[in-house]
Motif scaffolding. Structure first.
Motif, PDB file in Angstrom:
ATOM      1  N   PHE A   6       0.759  -1.021   0.526  1.00 58.72           N
ATOM      2  CA  PHE A   6       0.153  -0.261   0.429  1.00 58.72           C
ATOM      3  C   PHE A   6       0.681   1.383   0.612  1.00 58.72           C
ATOM      4  O   PHE A   6       1.531   1.074   0.981  1.00 58.72           O
ATOM      5  N   ILE A   7       1.114   2.034  -0.741  1.00 59.63           N
ATOM      6  CA  ILE A   7       1.148   3.407  -1.101  1.00 59.63           C
ATOM      7  C   ILE A   7       0.707   4.550  -0.690  1.00 59.63           C
ATOM      8  O   ILE A   7      -0.397   4.468  -1.220  1.00 59.63           O
ATOM      9  N   SER A   8       1.093   5.259  -0.244  1.00 59.02           N
ATOM     10  CA  SER A   8       0.320   6.109   1.082  1.00 59.02           C
ATOM     11  C   SER A   8       1.207   8.117   0.516  1.00 59.02           C
ATOM     12  O   SER A   8       2.154   8.169   0.942  1.00 59.02           O
ATOM     13  N   LEU A   9       0.196   8.604  -0.713  1.00 59.94           N
ATOM     14  CA  LEU A   9       0.756   9.668  -0.859  1.00 59.94           C
ATOM     15  C   LEU A   9       0.115  11.382   0.231  1.00 59.94           C
ATOM     16  O   LEU A   9      -0.989  10.998   0.044  1.00 59.94           O
ATOM     17  N   LYS A  10       0.549  11.972   0.465  1.00 55.44           N
ATOM     18  CA  LYS A  10       0.466  12.953   1.459  1.00 55.44           C
ATOM     19  C   LYS A  10       0.773  14.089   0.684  1.00 55.44           C
ATOM     20  O   LYS A  10       2.328  14.519   1.016  1.00 55.44           O
ATOM     21  N   SER A  11      -0.007  14.807   0.600  1.00 51.54           N
ATOM     22  CA  SER A  11       0.378  16.455  -0.702  1.00 51.54           C
ATOM     23  C   SER A  11      -0.213  17.375  -0.256  1.00 51.54           C
ATOM     24  O   SER A  11      -1.297  17.778   0.222  1.00 51.54           O
ATOM     25  N   PHE A  12       0.723  18.555   0.756  1.00 49.69           N
ATOM     26  CA  PHE A  12       0.114  20.166   0.342  1.00 49.69           C
ATOM     27  C   PHE A  12       0.728  21.493   0.664  1.00 49.69           C
ATOM     28  O   PHE A  12       2.378  20.820   0.524  1.00 49.69           O
ATOM     29  N   ASN A  13       0.826  22.340  -0.382  1.00 55.17           N
ATOM     30  CA  ASN A  13       0.980  23.478  -0.587  1.00 55.17           C
ATOM     31  C   ASN A  13       1.859  24.404   0.457  1.00 55.17           C
ATOM     32  O   ASN A  13       0.254  24.631   1.519  1.00 55.17           O
ATOM     33  N   GLU A  14       2.182  25.186   0.534  1.00 56.62           N
ATOM     34  CA  GLU A  14       2.421  26.221   2.019  1.00 56.62           C
ATOM     35  C   GLU A  14       1.648  27.632   1.478  1.00 56.62           C
ATOM     36  O   GLU A  14       1.045  28.227   2.716  1.00 56.62           O
ATOM     37  N   LEU A  15       0.918  27.727   0.187  1.00 53.69           N
ATOM     38  CA  LEU A  15       0.257  28.565   0.311  1.00 53.69           C
ATOM     39  C   LEU A  15      -1.450  28.263   0.605  1.00 53.69           C
ATOM     40  O   LEU A  15      -1.638  29.369   1.299  1.00 53.69           O
ATOM     41  N   ASP A  16      -1.518  27.378   1.186  1.00 55.94           N
ATOM     42  CA  ASP A  16      -2.907  26.668   1.241  1.00 55.94           C
ATOM     43  C   ASP A  16      -2.786  25.318   2.382  1.00 55.94           C
ATOM     44  O   ASP A  16      -2.889  24.209   1.968  1.00 55.94           O
ATOM     45  N   THR A  17      -2.369  25.352   3.912  1.00 58.18           N
ATOM     46  CA  THR A  17      -2.077  24.228   4.793  1.00 58.18           C
ATOM     47  C   THR A  17      -3.074  23.217   5.078  1.00 58.18           C
ATOM     48  O   THR A  17      -3.309  21.957   5.305  1.00 58.18           O
ATOM     49  N   ASN A  18      -4.347  23.903   4.298  1.00 59.57           N
ATOM     50  CA  ASN A  18      -5.665  23.112   4.945  1.00 59.57           C
ATOM     51  C   ASN A  18      -6.034  22.194   3.503  1.00 59.57           C
ATOM     52  O   ASN A  18      -7.035  21.249   3.824  1.00 59.57           O
ATOM     53  N   GLU A  19      -5.364  22.974   2.322  1.00 60.48           N
ATOM     54  CA  GLU A  19      -5.625  21.886   1.467  1.00 60.48           C
ATOM     55  C   GLU A  19      -4.979  20.613   1.159  1.00 60.48           C
ATOM     56  O   GLU A  19      -3.620  20.685  -0.005  1.00 60.48           O
ATOM     57  N   VAL A  20      -5.074  19.703   1.736  1.00 59.50           N
ATOM     58  CA  VAL A  20      -4.007  18.613   1.904  1.00 59.50           C
ATOM     59  C   VAL A  20      -4.592  17.319   0.669  1.00 59.50           C
ATOM     60  O   VAL A  20      -5.882  17.243   0.469  1.00 59.50           O
ATOM     61  N   ILE A  21      -3.788  16.737   0.079  1.00 60.22           N
ATOM     62  CA  ILE A  21      -4.255  15.888  -1.362  1.00 60.22           C
ATOM     63  C   ILE A  21      -3.780  14.650  -0.759  1.00 60.22           C
ATOM     64  O   ILE A  21      -2.131  14.363  -0.444  1.00 60.22           O
ATOM     65  N   GLU A  22      -3.918  13.422  -0.101  1.00 63.90           N
ATOM     66  CA  GLU A  22      -3.827  12.856   0.277  1.00 63.90           C
ATOM     67  C   GLU A  22      -5.028  10.848  -0.549  1.00 63.90           C
ATOM     68  O   GLU A  22      -5.956  11.643  -0.763  1.00 63.90           O
ATOM     69  N   VAL A  23      -4.077  10.708  -0.980  1.00 65.14           N
ATOM     70  CA  VAL A  23      -4.583   9.137  -2.144  1.00 65.14           C
ATOM     71  C   VAL A  23      -3.041   8.373  -1.833  1.00 65.14           C
ATOM     72  O   VAL A  23      -2.148   8.027  -0.805  1.00 65.14           O
ATOM     73  N   ILE A  24      -4.081   6.496  -1.214  1.00 67.58           N
ATOM     74  CA  ILE A  24      -4.006   5.126  -0.629  1.00 67.58           C
ATOM     75  C   ILE A  24      -4.001   4.804  -1.502  1.00 67.58           C
ATOM     76  O   ILE A  24      -5.353   3.901  -1.968  1.00 67.58           O
ATOM     77  N   THR A  25      -2.859   3.932  -1.951  1.00 66.83           N
ATOM     78  CA  THR A  25      -3.411   2.943  -2.854  1.00 66.83           C
ATOM     79  C   THR A  25      -2.795   2.203  -3.369  1.00 66.83           C
ATOM     80  O   THR A  25      -1.222   1.976  -2.394  1.00 66.83           O
ATOM     81  N   PRO A  26      -3.103   0.578  -3.967  1.00 64.73           N
ATOM     82  CA  PRO A  26      -2.239  -0.909  -3.784  1.00 64.73           C
ATOM     83  C   PRO A  26      -1.163  -0.410  -5.264  1.00 64.73           C
ATOM     84  O   PRO A  26      -1.428   0.075  -6.193  1.00 64.73           O
ATOM     85  N   GLY A  27      -0.155  -1.259  -5.029  1.00 61.52           N
ATOM     86  CA  GLY A  27       0.460  -0.813  -6.328  1.00 61.52           C
ATOM     87  C   GLY A  27       1.893  -2.032  -5.616  1.00 61.52           C
ATOM     88  O   GLY A  27       1.539  -3.243  -4.910  1.00 61.52           O
TER      89      GLY A  27
END
Length: 138
Positions: A6-27
């Motif tokens: 399972f691969i989990s990716l979490k990304s956010f930019n410092e302009l808007d730390t409340n907008e977090v992109i998170e994906v958990i996917t099989p791989g």
């Protein structure tokens, strides 16, 4: 042949730390000659359905490669700037990444990656971004 993971990716930019992109996917996760490789298929949620993403985790570098509906090769090496072309269904953009910090804690059982970088797309002002990746063997 790699191990299921399972691969989990979490990304956010410092302009808007409340907008977090998170994906958990099989791989898949496997050892390669000079490091490790994690591979997963993008989904409709990421906007890149039909794209395969490969993360190559080397001694002091992370290489993110995308092939399919979107293609790119992004290099993350602490203190260095890389330039690549980002091909999307909407056109080609120039992508510049400067890696401020890169932490790699990976072995044959998976592990964690942290990257803090500035990314400028198509000549726009750079955006500081944090990316964390976790690979768990299942």
């Amino acid at each position: 042949m790699g191990k299921n993971a399972f691969i989990s990716l979490k990304s956010f930019n410092e302009l808007d730390t409340n907008e977090v992109i998170e994906v958990i996917t099989p791989g898949e996760f496997e050892k390669i000659e000079n490091g490790y490789k994690a591979i997963y298929n993008e989904t409709e949620l990421s906007g890149m359905e039909g794209t395969t993403t490969t993360l190559k985790i080397l001694e002091n570098e992370l290489v993110l490669e995308r092939e399919g509906s979107t293609s790119a090769r992004m290099n993350f090496k602490e203190g260095e700037t890389s330039i690549s072309m980002y091909n999307t269904p909407y056109g080609v953009l120039d992508l510049q990444i400067h890696t401020d910090e890169l932490k790699l804690d990976i072995d044959e059982n998976g592990g964690d990656i942290f990257a803090k970088y500035s990314m400028a797309l198509g000549g726009q002002p750079p955006i500081k971004t944090n990316l964390t990746v976790s690979v768990k063997i299942n």
